[in-house]
Motif scaffolding. Structure first.
Motif, PDB file in Angstrom:
ATOM      1  N   SER A 241      -7.474   6.794 -11.019  1.00  0.00           N
ATOM      2  CA  SER A 241      -6.703   6.261 -12.127  1.00  0.00           C
ATOM      3  C   SER A 241      -5.882   5.077 -11.673  1.00  0.00           C
ATOM      4  O   SER A 241      -5.424   5.003 -10.538  1.00  0.00           O
ATOM      5  N   LEU A 242      -5.731   4.172 -12.574  1.00  0.00           N
ATOM      6  CA  LEU A 242      -5.095   2.897 -12.305  1.00  0.00           C
ATOM      7  C   LEU A 242      -3.999   2.715 -13.330  1.00  0.00           C
ATOM      8  O   LEU A 242      -4.217   2.179 -14.396  1.00  0.00           O
ATOM      9  N   LEU A 243      -2.799   3.256 -12.995  1.00  0.00           N
ATOM     10  CA  LEU A 243      -1.716   3.126 -13.955  1.00  0.00           C
ATOM     11  C   LEU A 243      -0.878   1.894 -13.629  1.00  0.00           C
ATOM     12  O   LEU A 243      -0.011   1.504 -14.374  1.00  0.00           O
ATOM     13  N   GLU A 244      -1.170   1.299 -12.508  1.00  0.00           N
ATOM     14  CA  GLU A 244      -0.399   0.146 -12.070  1.00  0.00           C
ATOM     15  C   GLU A 244      -1.227  -0.528 -10.978  1.00  0.00           C
ATOM     16  O   GLU A 244      -1.946   0.153 -10.263  1.00  0.00           O
ATOM     17  N   VAL A 245      -1.103  -1.832 -10.836  1.00  0.00           N
ATOM     18  CA  VAL A 245      -1.788  -2.435  -9.699  1.00  0.00           C
ATOM     19  C   VAL A 245      -0.809  -2.603  -8.548  1.00  0.00           C
ATOM     20  O   VAL A 245       0.375  -2.809  -8.762  1.00  0.00           O
ATOM     21  N   GLY A 246      -1.300  -2.475  -7.352  1.00  0.00           N
ATOM     22  CA  GLY A 246      -0.463  -2.707  -6.184  1.00  0.00           C
ATOM     23  C   GLY A 246       0.501  -1.583  -5.871  1.00  0.00           C
ATOM     24  O   GLY A 246       1.520  -1.810  -5.214  1.00  0.00           O
ATOM     25  N   THR A 247       0.212  -0.361  -6.321  1.00  0.00           N
ATOM     26  CA  THR A 247       1.092   0.763  -5.998  1.00  0.00           C
ATOM     27  C   THR A 247       1.155   0.949  -4.485  1.00  0.00           C
ATOM     28  O   THR A 247       0.119   1.031  -3.829  1.00  0.00           O
ATOM     29  N   GLY A 248       2.363   0.999  -3.943  1.00  0.00           N
ATOM     30  CA  GLY A 248       2.510   1.233  -2.521  1.00  0.00           C
ATOM     31  C   GLY A 248       2.474  -0.021  -1.667  1.00  0.00           C
ATOM     32  O   GLY A 248       2.636   0.059  -0.456  1.00  0.00           O
ATOM     33  N   PHE A 249       2.261  -1.179  -2.273  1.00  0.00           N
ATOM     34  CA  PHE A 249       2.302  -2.423  -1.485  1.00  0.00           C
ATOM     35  C   PHE A 249       3.648  -2.511  -0.758  1.00  0.00           C
ATOM     36  O   PHE A 249       4.699  -2.259  -1.343  1.00  0.00           O
ATOM     37  N   HIS A 250       3.607  -2.874   0.511  1.00  0.00           N
ATOM     38  CA  HIS A 250       4.843  -3.001   1.276  1.00  0.00           C
ATOM     39  C   HIS A 250       5.005  -4.450   1.711  1.00  0.00           C
ATOM     40  O   HIS A 250       4.090  -5.017   2.303  1.00  0.00           O
ATOM     41  N   PRO A 251       6.158  -5.055   1.412  1.00  0.00           N
ATOM     42  CA  PRO A 251       6.320  -6.493   1.677  1.00  0.00           C
ATOM     43  C   PRO A 251       6.154  -6.887   3.142  1.00  0.00           C
ATOM     44  O   PRO A 251       5.716  -8.002   3.432  1.00  0.00           O
ATOM     45  N   GLU A 252       6.495  -5.972   4.075  1.00  0.00           N
ATOM     46  CA  GLU A 252       6.417  -6.329   5.491  1.00  0.00           C
ATOM     47  C   GLU A 252       4.987  -6.310   6.024  1.00  0.00           C
ATOM     48  O   GLU A 252       4.700  -6.878   7.075  1.00  0.00           O
ATOM     49  N   LEU A 253       4.100  -5.604   5.322  1.00  0.00           N
ATOM     50  CA  LEU A 253       2.734  -5.495   5.813  1.00  0.00           C
ATOM     51  C   LEU A 253       1.930  -6.738   5.433  1.00  0.00           C
ATOM     52  O   LEU A 253       2.221  -7.397   4.440  1.00  0.00           O
ATOM     53  N   THR A 254       0.917  -7.018   6.225  1.00  0.00           N
ATOM     54  CA  THR A 254       0.070  -8.167   5.913  1.00  0.00           C
ATOM     55  C   THR A 254      -0.850  -7.820   4.752  1.00  0.00           C
ATOM     56  O   THR A 254      -0.979  -6.664   4.364  1.00  0.00           O
ATOM     57  N   GLY A 255      -1.504  -8.851   4.232  1.00  0.00           N
ATOM     58  CA  GLY A 255      -2.454  -8.625   3.152  1.00  0.00           C
ATOM     59  C   GLY A 255      -3.499  -7.612   3.555  1.00  0.00           C
ATOM     60  O   GLY A 255      -3.809  -6.687   2.809  1.00  0.00           O
TER      61      GLY A 255
ATOM     62  N   HIS B  50     -12.226  -3.011  -7.071  1.00  0.00           N
ATOM     63  CA  HIS B  50     -13.340  -2.611  -6.228  1.00  0.00           C
ATOM     64  C   HIS B  50     -13.419  -1.112  -5.974  1.00  0.00           C
ATOM     65  O   HIS B  50     -14.160  -0.649  -5.126  1.00  0.00           O
ATOM     66  N   LEU B  51     -12.594  -0.374  -6.748  1.00  0.00           N
ATOM     67  CA  LEU B  51     -12.712   1.074  -6.698  1.00  0.00           C
ATOM     68  C   LEU B  51     -14.061   1.450  -7.272  1.00  0.00           C
ATOM     69  O   LEU B  51     -14.505   0.841  -8.231  1.00  0.00           O
ATOM     70  N   GLU B  52     -14.704   2.429  -6.725  1.00  0.00           N
ATOM     71  CA  GLU B  52     -15.963   2.843  -7.330  1.00  0.00           C
ATOM     72  C   GLU B  52     -16.028   4.329  -7.628  1.00  0.00           C
ATOM     73  O   GLU B  52     -16.806   5.059  -7.040  1.00  0.00           O
ATOM     74  N   PRO B  53     -15.171   4.752  -8.567  1.00  0.00           N
ATOM     75  CA  PRO B  53     -15.207   6.159  -8.933  1.00  0.00           C
ATOM     76  C   PRO B  53     -16.288   6.378  -9.990  1.00  0.00           C
ATOM     77  O   PRO B  53     -16.860   5.419 -10.503  1.00  0.00           O
ATOM     78  N   GLU B  54     -16.557   7.631 -10.292  1.00  0.00           N
ATOM     79  CA  GLU B  54     -17.483   7.918 -11.386  1.00  0.00           C
ATOM     80  C   GLU B  54     -16.749   7.898 -12.721  1.00  0.00           C
ATOM     81  O   GLU B  54     -17.312   7.596 -13.747  1.00  0.00           O
ATOM     82  N   ILE B  55     -15.449   8.251 -12.649  1.00  0.00           N
ATOM     83  CA  ILE B  55     -14.618   8.227 -13.854  1.00  0.00           C
ATOM     84  C   ILE B  55     -13.394   7.369 -13.553  1.00  0.00           C
ATOM     85  O   ILE B  55     -12.733   7.568 -12.539  1.00  0.00           O
ATOM     86  N   LEU B  56     -13.116   6.419 -14.415  1.00  0.00           N
ATOM     87  CA  LEU B  56     -11.994   5.522 -14.178  1.00  0.00           C
ATOM     88  C   LEU B  56     -11.019   5.615 -15.350  1.00  0.00           C
ATOM     89  O   LEU B  56     -11.417   5.537 -16.511  1.00  0.00           O
ATOM     90  N   ILE B  57      -9.740   5.801 -15.018  1.00  0.00           N
ATOM     91  CA  ILE B  57      -8.707   5.846 -16.047  1.00  0.00           C
ATOM     92  C   ILE B  57      -7.833   4.610 -15.860  1.00  0.00           C
ATOM     93  O   ILE B  57      -7.281   4.403 -14.789  1.00  0.00           O
ATOM     94  N   VAL B  58      -7.754   3.783 -16.873  1.00  0.00           N
ATOM     95  CA  VAL B  58      -7.029   2.519 -16.726  1.00  0.00           C
ATOM     96  C   VAL B  58      -5.928   2.411 -17.761  1.00  0.00           C
ATOM     97  O   VAL B  58      -6.159   2.592 -18.950  1.00  0.00           O
ATOM     98  N   ASP B  59      -4.725   2.112 -17.301  1.00  0.00           N
ATOM     99  CA  ASP B  59      -3.623   1.836 -18.208  1.00  0.00           C
ATOM    100  C   ASP B  59      -3.591   0.338 -18.457  1.00  0.00           C
ATOM    101  O   ASP B  59      -4.434  -0.391 -17.961  1.00  0.00           O
TER     102      ASP B  59
END
Lengths: 287, 423
Positions: B113-127, B184-193
């Motif tokens: 499920s994709l309720l938000e993009v970039g969940t958990g992104f940390h500013p100190e980490l590289t791309g 680029h997620l490849e689930p069989e079922i995708l939930i998108v907000d």
């Protein structure tokens, strides 16, 4: 309904329902998310070490400063007996053990509050977070332990009688016990703080008080024998004493204290896991 | 293809009023003490919108009231309804973020499920590090991410910065990278907000295209959105949720018409206030649709400007904060996008703590005669949680053309008077 006729032929990979058993610990799922565990550890490592220029240096400086302060207060001013060991070695052993424990407790105790945002957006086994915290803190302990070993070697060359013994092989077990106990305590606190946030403030003070109730600045041998069991219920007592015994050959190494500590550890961990796995399912509704 | 992959059976989700806001031992003791003396609980929540009263039974608020439906393999289903209808609660249950109070959901297949993009992104980490972290949060294994890594980086167009900490990224790059991982997620079922509604249009198209590719591969998709146009484009079937119940299920075209007819969503709403949320670093507290004279108004002439007045409260100085606005026609078509960078300097950037007022002016003779709704979002890539405040669709206004020859029959997007000249 038409669908009910083919019900038997259907196979479901997942069921989401209100209740599950009292301990719903899905270890297989945690294993499946082991890569996530690695990346969370990496994130915490970077956050802790990369940000400050002095990074790891602080982790060395902190126990050294503490040891100096406590050596002056308890060793030189109050003159607490230290089982015949140099006060620095005596106090520092307790401090680095306690540092690891309190870091485990304090860092896991805000699991839900600190990760409310992520938890509200995506599912993954929530236990991944406290587990990664406990492992990453082990790294800090390793650094401090390294420094401590240097001190032991220095004092050994000075001719201080230090007798590490064969039980040093127990060290990994000891660390696992601290991790398990810290994790259990942290899980209990983190579960309770979702309901009572003010508990988070009490925790810092509580840990401090707990430290003074653990034989860190005094040896357990100072306590009259009939009162020792009170201290022995606290697993940190046996851990600190055993740690001193296996490294320095001087400490209070009693099987009954060790086993009592192990029992408390196990009970704490189980209570923590039960509470945590119970709370995690609907925590996002109340946080 | 008739295999059922999601079966929702009699799902009920209730929230205990009053419990939600306690949070401290002191409040609990207070309530307990009041209860003991037979007084009314001082911590009880009493502000419930009148339209939500029929969802209250005693102290229980029914966020979802006996929901059942099935989704077959390969189906693309849109979920529509007003804010607070229960869409998000349903998504949260399907994504295992919370559990239902009663009933059950059974799922067959790998779900993401994709309720938000970039969940958990940390500013100190590289791309690169963030791609791995975010990917594994979304449920990919390290090997899967490695396999897709080049594709993700190329898709996001950030190859030369991939080993730079994302705190140095522009907000555009940040969003693109976050989208790319999700796409680029490849689930069989995708939930998108509604996540697709952020980011610049060109990239959004690319993303919807990518989602289209995914869904044409026989993937099952559940898509929640306020954009009727997007639902129409992606999903042949829709569910309409109102007051925690599914009130219609069928071909999207019919359902959307029904929705627009009976709810009108924010139609006619010219003034809205929002409950204080101390967790937010900055928050839109009030919005009003005003005429030039400063009067709250719904129906405007194309010859006068429409002024949106925003009352915002800042709990913190937030560097890089900007507002994002879209204006959509009543049929859901996006008519215009704007953000506070349209003005220079951006008036929302680094504002002092306290309450401040802002206005957005839609000039006279710009939009064509029609009904419009306004969507707002406040974002900073340097804030604690990247989305600072998402009030979403907040108000509406209507434009009428009394002066041009064709008047309200003037079709298209603009009402701008053009110069016709003999030279």
């Amino acid at each position: 309904m038409i669908s009910s006729q083919i019900d038997k032929a259907e196979f479901w990979t997942m069921e989401i329902s209100p209740k599950s058993g009292w301990l719903d610990l899905n270890l297989r799922e945690i294993w499946r998310y082991r890569d996530l565990l690695r990346f969370f550890m990496h994130r915490d490592f970077v956050a802790n070490y990369k940000q400050a220029v002095l990074g790891p240096f602080w982790f060395i400086l902190n126990p050294l400063l503490n040891t100096i302060v406590y050596t002056i207060i308890f060793g030189l001013i109050i003159r607490v007996p230290t089982d015949g060991l140099p006060p620095i070695l005596f106090f520092m052993s307790g401090i680095i053990i306690w540092n690891y424990f309190s870091a485990c407790v304090l860092n896991t105790s805000n699991t839900f509050l600190a990760h409310a945002h992520i938890f509200g957006k995506i599912y993954f086994p929530r236990l991944i977070i406290p587990i990664s915290t406990v492992i990453i803190n082990l790294l800090t302990f390793a650094i401090q332990f390294g420094v401590y070993i240097c001190f032991i070697i220095y004092f050994a060359f000075q001719g201080v009688p230090i007798h590490p013994n064969i039980f040093i092989l127990l060290l990994p077990l000891l660390l696992i016990q601290i991790a398990a106990f810290g994790l259990g305590t942290g899980l209990i606190v983190s579960s309770l703080t979702t309901k009572y946030r003010d508990l988070a403030y009490a925790m810092g003070f509580g840990i401090q008080l707990w430290m003074y109730a653990t034989p860190i600045f005094f040896p357990l041998s100072l306590i009259p024998e009939k009162w020792q069991w009170i201290f022995a219920v606290n697993p940190m007592t046996s851990i600190v004493e055993t740690f001193r015994y296996i490294l320095l050959g001087n400490g209070y190494f009693q099987p009954w204290i060790l086993s009592l500590g192990a029992v408390t550890t196990l009970i704490t961990l189980i209570i923590g896991l039960v509470l945590f796995t119970h709370i995690e399912k609907t925590v996002i509704d109340t946080i | 293809m008739n295999e059922v992959v999601i079966r929702v059976e009699n799902v009920i989700k209730t929230y205990q009023l009053g419990v939600i806001n306690h949070g401290t031992l002191r409040n609990d003791l207070q309530s307990w003490w009041a209860h003991l003396r037979g007084r009314e609980d001082p911590n009880r929540l009493i502000d419930i919108y009148s339209e939500e009263k029929n969802r209250l039974k005693g102290d229980l608020f029914y966020a979802l009231d006996n929901i059942s439906f099935e989704v077959k393999k390969g189906e693309k289903v849109g979920i529509i309804g007003k804010n607070g209808a229960g869409k998000s609660t349903l998504l949260k249950i399907l994504s295992r973020i919370t559990r239902p109070t009663e009933g059950r959901v059974r799922i067959n297949g790998r779900i993401a499920s994709l309720l938000e993009v970039g969940t958990g992104f940390h500013p100190e980490l590289t791309g690169r590090e963030n791609v791995y972290l975010n990917g594994s949060i979304l449920g990919m294994t390290r090997a899967e991410i490695t396999e897709k890594f080049d594709e993700i980086v190329d898709f996001a167009e950030v190859r030369e910065f991939i080993d730079t900490p994302v705190k140095r990224y522009s907000s555009g790059m940040y969003v693109r990278l976050a989208f790319a991982v999700a796409a680029h997620l490849e689930p069989e079922i995708l939930i998108v907000d509604e996540v697709l509604a952020v980011g610049d249009t060109a990239f959004q198209k690319k993303c919807i295209g990518k989602m289209g590719d995914i869904s044409s591969e026989g993937k099952t998709v559940l898509f929640v959105s306020h954009s009727m146009a997007a639902v129409k484009q992606l999903c042949p079937r829709s569910l309409l949720i109102r007051d925690g119940k599914i009130i219609a299920d069928g071909p999207s075209e019919n359902i959307i018409d029904e929705y627009l007819l009976q709810s009108g969503s924010v139609d006619g709403i010219t003034e809205a206030t929002f409950d204080e949320d101390r967790e937010k670093e900055a928050q839109l507290r009030k919005i009003r649709v005003l005429s030039q004279e400063g009067k709250v108004k719904y129906r405007f002439s194309c010859d006068e400007p429409v002024i949106l007045e925003l009352e915002m409260h800042f709990n913190k100085k937030i560097p890089g904060l900007y507002g994002y606005m879209t204006i959509s026609r009543s049929d859901g078509t996006l008519v215009m996008q704007s953000d506070s960078f349209d003005s220079s300097p951006n008036p929302l950037d680094d504002v002092e703590i306290g309450t401040h007022y802002f206005t957005i002016t839609i000039p006279a003779r710009s939009l064509a005669p029609n009904k419009y709704s306004v969507y707002l979002n406040f974002t900073s890539n340097r804030a604690r949680s990247w989305n600072v405040d998402s009030p979403r669709t907040v108000c509406s206004f209507e434009l009428e053309d009394h002066t041009s020859r064709r008047g309200n029959a003037r079709q298209g997007f603009f009402s701008t008077m053009l110069e016709w000249k003999k030279i």
